[in-house]
Design a protein around this motif. Structure first.
Motif, PDB file in Angstrom:
ATOM      1  N   SER A  89       0.854  -1.194   0.000  1.00 51.40           N
ATOM      2  CA  SER A  89       0.000   0.000   0.000  1.00 51.40           C
ATOM      3  C   SER A  89       0.886   1.238   0.000  1.00 51.40           C
ATOM      4  N   LEU A  90       0.504   2.236  -0.788  1.00 49.70           N
ATOM      5  CA  LEU A  90       1.263   3.468  -0.883  1.00 49.70           C
ATOM      6  C   LEU A  90       0.335   4.669  -0.861  1.00 49.70           C
ATOM      7  N   GLN A  91       0.820   5.745  -0.297  1.00 51.95           N
ATOM      8  CA  GLN A  91       0.144   7.033  -0.350  1.00 51.95           C
ATOM      9  C   GLN A  91       1.135   8.036  -0.940  1.00 51.95           C
ATOM     10  N   ARG A  92       0.807   8.571  -2.112  1.00 50.19           N
ATOM     11  CA  ARG A  92       1.721   9.476  -2.800  1.00 50.19           C
ATOM     12  C   ARG A  92       1.002  10.761  -3.188  1.00 50.19           C
ATOM     13  N   LYS A  93       1.758  11.834  -3.283  1.00 51.88           N
ATOM     14  CA  LYS A  93       1.174  13.119  -3.666  1.00 51.88           C
ATOM     15  C   LYS A  93       0.843  13.132  -5.156  1.00 51.88           C
ATOM     16  N   LYS A  94      -0.250  13.804  -5.495  1.00 53.23           N
ATOM     17  CA  LYS A  94      -0.628  13.914  -6.901  1.00 53.23           C
ATOM     18  C   LYS A  94       0.396  14.724  -7.685  1.00 53.23           C
ATOM     19  N   ALA A  95       1.078  15.652  -6.998  1.00 51.55           N
ATOM     20  CA  ALA A  95       2.061  16.506  -7.665  1.00 51.55           C
ATOM     21  C   ALA A  95       3.416  15.833  -7.816  1.00 51.55           C
ATOM     22  N   GLU A  96       3.563  14.604  -7.301  1.00 51.82           N
ATOM     23  CA  GLU A  96       4.822  13.879  -7.423  1.00 51.82           C
ATOM     24  C   GLU A  96       4.945  13.277  -8.819  1.00 51.82           C
ATOM     25  N   THR A  97       6.176  13.122  -9.302  1.00 51.19           N
ATOM     26  CA  THR A  97       6.386  12.545 -10.626  1.00 51.19           C
ATOM     27  C   THR A  97       6.206  11.033 -10.585  1.00 51.19           C
ATOM     28  N   LEU A  98       5.878  10.483 -11.733  1.00 59.91           N
ATOM     29  CA  LEU A  98       5.740   9.042 -11.854  1.00 59.91           C
ATOM     30  C   LEU A  98       7.058   8.345 -11.524  1.00 59.91           C
ATOM     31  N   HIS A  99       8.166   8.968 -11.891  1.00 59.07           N
ATOM     32  CA  HIS A  99       9.486   8.388 -11.608  1.00 59.07           C
ATOM     33  C   HIS A  99       9.673   8.142 -10.114  1.00 59.07           C
ATOM     34  N   ILE A 138      10.211  -1.427 -13.483  1.00 60.50           N
ATOM     35  CA  ILE A 138       8.800  -1.097 -13.286  1.00 60.50           C
ATOM     36  C   ILE A 138       8.423   0.015 -14.257  1.00 60.50           C
ATOM     37  N   LYS A 139       7.384  -0.234 -15.039  1.00 61.34           N
ATOM     38  CA  LYS A 139       6.962   0.739 -16.046  1.00 61.34           C
ATOM     39  C   LYS A 139       5.441   0.818 -16.089  1.00 61.34           C
ATOM     40  N   LEU A 140       4.951   1.959 -16.516  1.00 62.22           N
ATOM     41  CA  LEU A 140       3.512   2.192 -16.673  1.00 62.22           C
ATOM     42  C   LEU A 140       3.214   2.444 -18.143  1.00 62.22           C
ATOM     43  N   PHE A 141       2.169   1.774 -18.644  1.00 56.39           N
ATOM     44  CA  PHE A 141       1.820   1.880 -20.053  1.00 56.39           C
ATOM     45  C   PHE A 141       0.361   2.285 -20.212  1.00 56.39           C
ATOM     46  N   ASN A 157       8.301  11.597 -16.220  1.00 54.86           N
ATOM     47  CA  ASN A 157       8.195  12.971 -15.715  1.00 54.86           C
ATOM     48  C   ASN A 157       6.747  13.414 -15.547  1.00 54.86           C
ATOM     49  N   THR A 158       5.815  12.551 -15.955  1.00 55.93           N
ATOM     50  CA  THR A 158       4.394  12.862 -15.810  1.00 55.93           C
ATOM     51  C   THR A 158       4.017  12.861 -14.336  1.00 55.93           C
ATOM     52  N   LEU A 159       3.181  13.796 -13.928  1.00 57.12           N
ATOM     53  CA  LEU A 159       2.731  13.845 -12.533  1.00 57.12           C
ATOM     54  C   LEU A 159       1.710  12.738 -12.281  1.00 57.12           C
ATOM     55  N   ASN A 160       1.636  12.308 -11.029  1.00 56.18           N
ATOM     56  CA  ASN A 160       0.708  11.233 -10.672  1.00 56.18           C
ATOM     57  C   ASN A 160      -0.734  11.543 -11.036  1.00 56.18           C
ATOM     58  N   ILE A 161      -1.113  12.809 -10.907  1.00 58.85           N
ATOM     59  CA  ILE A 161      -2.508  13.184 -11.180  1.00 58.85           C
ATOM     60  C   ILE A 161      -2.892  12.877 -12.617  1.00 58.85           C
ATOM     61  N   ASP A 162      -1.906  12.867 -13.514  1.00 60.57           N
ATOM     62  CA  ASP A 162      -2.176  12.597 -14.932  1.00 60.57           C
ATOM     63  C   ASP A 162      -1.727  11.202 -15.369  1.00 60.57           C
TER      64      ASP A 162
END
Length: 436
Positions: A89-99, A138-141, A157-162
């Motif tokens: 389980s993770l809690q991350r900020k929306k403004a944080e980068t995907l990296h 680990i990659k997101l597609f 470099n995409t933000l978590n919110i997007d």
């Protein structure tokens, strides 16, 4: 398929499972004898492992609300170095980068592997050094048909919110997860501190993105000795509520088994459904409840709650049980029955003034709402009324106790607080078959 049935034989899973593939979904039929099957949690985890190849794509659950600056992620994953699945389980900020988020996922998995290897070394007594967790890719597609090589990788470099969208694909090494955003979620799952044989038992459940009455519930009993093997744990009336069989997608069964990994004893499946009725044979035993959140075709992360205390004996013959003899039958067409009851709001019962001055003759446990609500629910429902008028009703008792229980009996209800401000008021319930 043969491997699966060999595993079922190994754990003495005395049930008939028939499987038929339809595209990527696998359906499982479990015969009623599954209700009396005794399986240790270790055996359940082995069963899950053997069925992994049959399940649909693993899921990664993401919760993202417009009013919250964070996203919440959860998933089940089995590193190559470990024998069992682990919950992450993770809690991350929306403004944080995907990296940064993918790096945190990798770090959490590495920590889990390190702890697991240390525990394995301590258990086995091996003197060899702990092997380090190999760095995971680990990659997101963005979702697309076909293999990963044909999918579009999301820029780190995409933000978590997007970055996190419903239907996207996350790969952790060779394991591919389907990203599910805002699936049905269990926020709270608790069993009462006081559980009495012969009285209705149900959880305090809060849900998101669905109603908890749409979820699937499975009741387990913790066995202490072989003495209970021949005892029926539920009365015949409650057994009929279980239904002919348990059925559903393989993933639902797997998720339930995974969630039970937090329990460390031998548990036996005894009932299913939001509400159950323990019999005297269950006295002295602890219960557990597995909840699988589901809404139409979407299934969320399951949750398990264990009873804080074992089942206890009831208070004996209650005065209202004699009154129930006069209301055994439902009213005939053209007639209706009305029940009115002041149930004493917990707002007033749970105070030193109440215990010392208003009801000094009453023991503290009898004023506790977990104890009282079992009594007044059994009494109210036993009158087979068509209209129920209640006073001094706590708003939370209405939402989480009265309304869900009476909805199971085909009632609808409304609540009105005193002066629109006090946390207690009046409740009115009516049988939908009598009034429209």
């Amino acid at each position: 398929m043969q491997q699966i049935f060999r595993q079922l034989t190994c754990v003495q899973f005395h049930t008939c499972i028939s499987m038929c593939k339809s595209k990527s979904m696998v359906f499982v039929y479990v015969s009623p004898i599954f209700r009396n099957c005794r399986i240790s949690l270790f055996q359940l985890r082995k069963l899950c492992s053997s069925l992994t190849m049959a399940q649909s794509q693993p899921q990664l659950f993401v919760k993202s609300l417009e009013t919250d600056d964070h996203i919440y992620m959860s998933f089940m994953y089995k590193p190559d170095q470990l024998d069992t699945y682990r919950a992450f389980s993770l809690q991350r900020k929306k403004a944080e980068t995907l990296h940064a988020t993918l790096g945190r996922i990798s770090a959490n998995i590495s920590k889990a592997v390190e702890k697991g290897m240390k525990r394995k070394k301590k258990t086995s007594g091996a003197s060899n050094s702990i092997s380090c967790c190999t760095e995971l890719t680990i990659k997101l597609f963005a979702n697309a048909n076909g293999p990963l090589r044909n999918m579009t990788e999301i820029d780190e470099n995409t933000l978590n919110i997007d970055a996190w969208k419903d239907g996207y694909i996350l790969s952790i090494g060779d394991v591919v997860f389907n990203v599910q955003v805002n699936t049905p979620t269990v926020k709270t799952l608790k069993l009462p501190t006081n559980i009495m044989a012969g009285f209705p038992l149900y959880p305090r459940c809060e849900a998101e993105f669905s109603h908890f009455l749409d979820f699937k519930f499975f009741w387990f009993l913790q066995e202490k000795s072989s003495k209970s093997k021949t005892k029926p744990l539920f009365n015949d009336d409650s057994q009929s509520n279980v239904g002919i069989s348990l059925s559903g997608k393989t993933k639902e069964l797997l998720d339930m088994c995974y969630s039970l990994g937090i329990l460390n004893e031998s548990w036996r499946l005894i009932d299913c459904g939001w509400c159950t009725l323990p019999s005297n044979s269950a006295i002295g035993y602890n219960l557990a409840l597995a909840c699988i959140p589901i809404n139409e075709e979407r299934t969320g992360m399951p949750l398990v709650a264990e009873s804080p205390n074992p089942v206890s004996a009831g208070p004996g013959l209650c005065p209202f049980e004699e009154r129930h003899l006069s209301t055994i039958k439902m009213t005939t067409p053209g007639y209706f029955r009305v029940v009115s009851y002041n149930i004493l709001a917990d707002l007033y019962a749970n105070s030193d003034f109440t215990r010392e001055h208003l009801f000094p003759y009453c023991p503290a446990y009898a004023l506790d709402i977990d104890y009282r609500k079992q009594l007044f629910l059994k009494e109210i429902m036993g009158y087979n009324a068509d209209v129920i008028c209640l006073q001094e009703v706590d708003k939370k008792v209405f939402e989480f106790d009265l309304l869900p229980c009476l909805k199971q009996c085909k009632f609808e209800g409304v609540f009105s607080s005193k002066s629109g401000q006090v946390a207690e008021g009046e409740a009115l319930f009516f049988r939908k078959s009598k009034f429209r």
